[in-house]
Scaffold this motif. Structure first.
Motif, PDB file in Angstrom:
ATOM      1  N   ASN A 167      -3.055  29.093 -17.937  1.00 40.39           N
ATOM      2  CA  ASN A 167      -3.506  27.820 -17.365  1.00 40.39           C
ATOM      3  C   ASN A 167      -5.018  27.626 -17.462  1.00 40.39           C
ATOM      4  N   LYS A 168      -5.616  28.166 -18.525  1.00 34.48           N
ATOM      5  CA  LYS A 168      -7.054  28.002 -18.739  1.00 34.48           C
ATOM      6  C   LYS A 168      -7.322  27.024 -19.877  1.00 34.48           C
ATOM      7  N   GLY A 169      -6.326  26.253 -20.224  1.00 37.80           N
ATOM      8  CA  GLY A 169      -6.416  25.238 -21.262  1.00 37.80           C
ATOM      9  C   GLY A 169      -5.052  24.595 -21.404  1.00 37.80           C
ATOM     10  N   ASP A 170      -5.008  23.474 -22.088  1.00 35.45           N
ATOM     11  CA  ASP A 170      -3.760  22.732 -22.226  1.00 35.45           C
ATOM     12  C   ASP A 170      -3.223  22.767 -23.645  1.00 35.45           C
ATOM     13  N   PHE A 171      -1.906  22.778 -23.740  1.00 36.37           N
ATOM     14  CA  PHE A 171      -1.251  22.658 -25.035  1.00 36.37           C
ATOM     15  C   PHE A 171      -1.266  21.195 -25.464  1.00 36.37           C
ATOM     16  N   SER A 172      -1.328  20.967 -26.771  1.00 31.15           N
ATOM     17  CA  SER A 172      -1.215  19.607 -27.295  1.00 31.15           C
ATOM     18  C   SER A 172       0.261  19.214 -27.309  1.00 31.15           C
ATOM     19  N   VAL A 173       0.518  17.941 -27.502  1.00 27.46           N
ATOM     20  CA  VAL A 173       1.900  17.459 -27.604  1.00 27.46           C
ATOM     21  C   VAL A 173       2.614  18.186 -28.743  1.00 27.46           C
ATOM     22  N   ASP A 174       1.949  18.309 -29.885  1.00 23.54           N
ATOM     23  CA  ASP A 174       2.557  18.993 -31.040  1.00 23.54           C
ATOM     24  C   ASP A 174       2.884  20.446 -30.722  1.00 23.54           C
ATOM     25  N   GLU A 175       1.989  21.109 -29.982  1.00 18.75           N
ATOM     26  CA  GLU A 175       2.242  22.509 -29.611  1.00 18.75           C
ATOM     27  C   GLU A 175       3.419  22.618 -28.659  1.00 18.75           C
ATOM     28  N   ILE A 176       3.505  21.702 -27.705  1.00 23.29           N
ATOM     29  CA  ILE A 176       4.639  21.711 -26.779  1.00 23.29           C
ATOM     30  C   ILE A 176       5.944  21.522 -27.543  1.00 23.29           C
ATOM     31  N   LEU A 177       5.954  20.569 -28.465  1.00 20.86           N
ATOM     32  CA  LEU A 177       7.166  20.327 -29.264  1.00 20.86           C
ATOM     33  C   LEU A 177       7.518  21.552 -30.107  1.00 20.86           C
ATOM     34  N   SER A 178       6.508  22.191 -30.687  1.00 23.78           N
ATOM     35  CA  SER A 178       6.747  23.394 -31.496  1.00 23.78           C
ATOM     36  C   SER A 178       7.294  24.532 -30.644  1.00 23.78           C
ATOM     37  N   ILE A 179       6.706  24.736 -29.466  1.00 21.59           N
ATOM     38  CA  ILE A 179       7.184  25.792 -28.576  1.00 21.59           C
ATOM     39  C   ILE A 179       8.640  25.540 -28.203  1.00 21.59           C
ATOM     40  N   CYS A 180       8.952  24.293 -27.892  1.00 15.47           N
ATOM     41  CA  CYS A 180      10.337  23.955 -27.530  1.00 15.47           C
ATOM     42  C   CYS A 180      11.292  24.241 -28.684  1.00 15.47           C
ATOM     43  N   LYS A 181      10.880  23.910 -29.879  1.00 18.65           N
ATOM     44  CA  LYS A 181      11.726  24.161 -31.051  1.00 18.65           C
ATOM     45  C   LYS A 181      11.900  25.664 -31.268  1.00 18.65           C
ATOM     46  N   ILE A 182      10.817  26.407 -31.218  1.00 16.62           N
ATOM     47  CA  ILE A 182      10.853  27.857 -31.441  1.00 16.62           C
ATOM     48  C   ILE A 182      11.713  28.558 -30.387  1.00 16.62           C
ATOM     49  N   LEU A 183      11.560  28.135 -29.121  1.00 11.61           N
ATOM     50  CA  LEU A 183      12.253  28.802 -28.024  1.00 11.61           C
ATOM     51  C   LEU A 183      13.610  28.181 -27.695  1.00 11.61           C
ATOM     52  N   GLY A 184      13.971  27.109 -28.402  1.00 13.36           N
ATOM     53  CA  GLY A 184      15.262  26.471 -28.155  1.00 13.36           C
ATOM     54  C   GLY A 184      15.329  25.785 -26.797  1.00 13.36           C
ATOM     55  N   ILE A 185      14.213  25.212 -26.374  1.00 17.45           N
ATOM     56  CA  ILE A 185      14.170  24.504 -25.094  1.00 17.45           C
ATOM     57  C   ILE A 185      14.593  23.058 -25.344  1.00 17.45           C
ATOM     58  N   PRO A 186      15.668  22.609 -24.701  1.00 13.96           N
ATOM     59  CA  PRO A 186      16.115  21.233 -24.911  1.00 13.96           C
ATOM     60  C   PRO A 186      15.132  20.219 -24.321  1.00 13.96           C
ATOM     61  N   SER A 187      15.114  19.029 -24.889  1.00 12.52           N
ATOM     62  CA  SER A 187      14.148  18.007 -24.476  1.00 12.52           C
ATOM     63  C   SER A 187      14.235  17.688 -22.990  1.00 12.52           C
ATOM     64  N   GLU A 188      15.433  17.750 -22.425  1.00  7.93           N
ATOM     65  CA  GLU A 188      15.555  17.423 -21.002  1.00  7.93           C
ATOM     66  C   GLU A 188      14.971  18.501 -20.090  1.00  7.93           C
ATOM     67  N   LYS A 189      14.577  19.644 -20.657  1.00  5.33           N
ATOM     68  CA  LYS A 189      13.997  20.723 -19.849  1.00  5.33           C
ATOM     69  C   LYS A 189      12.490  20.884 -20.067  1.00  5.33           C
ATOM     70  N   ILE A 190      11.890  20.009 -20.865  1.00  5.55           N
ATOM     71  CA  ILE A 190      10.452  20.106 -21.135  1.00  5.55           C
ATOM     72  C   ILE A 190       9.659  20.071 -19.835  1.00  5.55           C
ATOM     73  N   LYS A 191      10.000  19.140 -18.949  1.00  7.88           N
ATOM     74  CA  LYS A 191       9.286  19.021 -17.677  1.00  7.88           C
ATOM     75  C   LYS A 191       9.368  20.328 -16.886  1.00  7.88           C
ATOM     76  N   GLU A 192      10.548  20.914 -16.863  1.00  6.66           N
ATOM     77  CA  GLU A 192      10.765  22.157 -16.123  1.00  6.66           C
ATOM     78  C   GLU A 192       9.900  23.304 -16.651  1.00  6.66           C
ATOM     79  N   TYR A 193       9.711  23.359 -17.963  1.00  4.46           N
ATOM     80  CA  TYR A 193       8.953  24.453 -18.575  1.00  4.46           C
ATOM     81  C   TYR A 193       7.441  24.212 -18.577  1.00  4.46           C
ATOM     82  N   PHE A 194       7.014  22.947 -18.639  1.00  2.00           N
ATOM     83  CA  PHE A 194       5.588  22.670 -18.829  1.00  2.00           C
ATOM     84  C   PHE A 194       4.906  21.892 -17.721  1.00  2.00           C
ATOM     85  N   PHE A 195       5.641  21.181 -16.888  1.00  3.97           N
ATOM     86  CA  PHE A 195       5.000  20.265 -15.954  1.00  3.97           C
ATOM     87  C   PHE A 195       5.378  20.492 -14.496  1.00  3.97           C
ATOM     88  N   ASP A 196       6.110  21.523 -14.177  1.00  3.48           N
ATOM     89  CA  ASP A 196       6.470  21.774 -12.776  1.00  3.48           C
ATOM     90  C   ASP A 196       5.470  22.672 -12.102  1.00  3.48           C
TER      91      ASP A 196
END
Length: 92
Positions: free
Chosen positions: A63-92
């Protein structure tokens, strides 16, 4: 089913809300780190897949910097995180 455009728009809206609150995106990166562990993906490998340094990845996960939108999308793709869980992984 959400389109890629819908997902990007949702992430951008979430980013704007967090920036207005003065917070960083990831209040708790344990879910991302846990998923990386489950899939046996090292920080070095994840950083390489994101085209960033391992130090940068570590800083963002601490939490010493922020991921870009592209990085968040890439992480989700790499880790198999479904779009409906993005908030749970990155914004909670």
């Amino acid at each position: 089913m959400l389109t890629s455009f819908d997902i990007v728009c949702k992430i951008k809206i979430m980013l704007q809300k967090w920036n207005k609150k003065g917070g960083h995106i990831m209040s708790d990166a344990s879910k991302v780190r846990g998923r990386m562990t489950e899939l046996k993906i090292s920080y070095r490998d994840m950083a390489k897949m994101l085209n960033i340094s391992p130090t940068t990845l570590t800083s963002r996960l601490k939490n010493k910097g922020d991921f870009s939108v592209d990085e968040i999308l890439s992480i989700c793709k790499i880790l198999g995180i479904p779009s409906e869980k993005i908030k749970e992984y990155f914004f909670d």
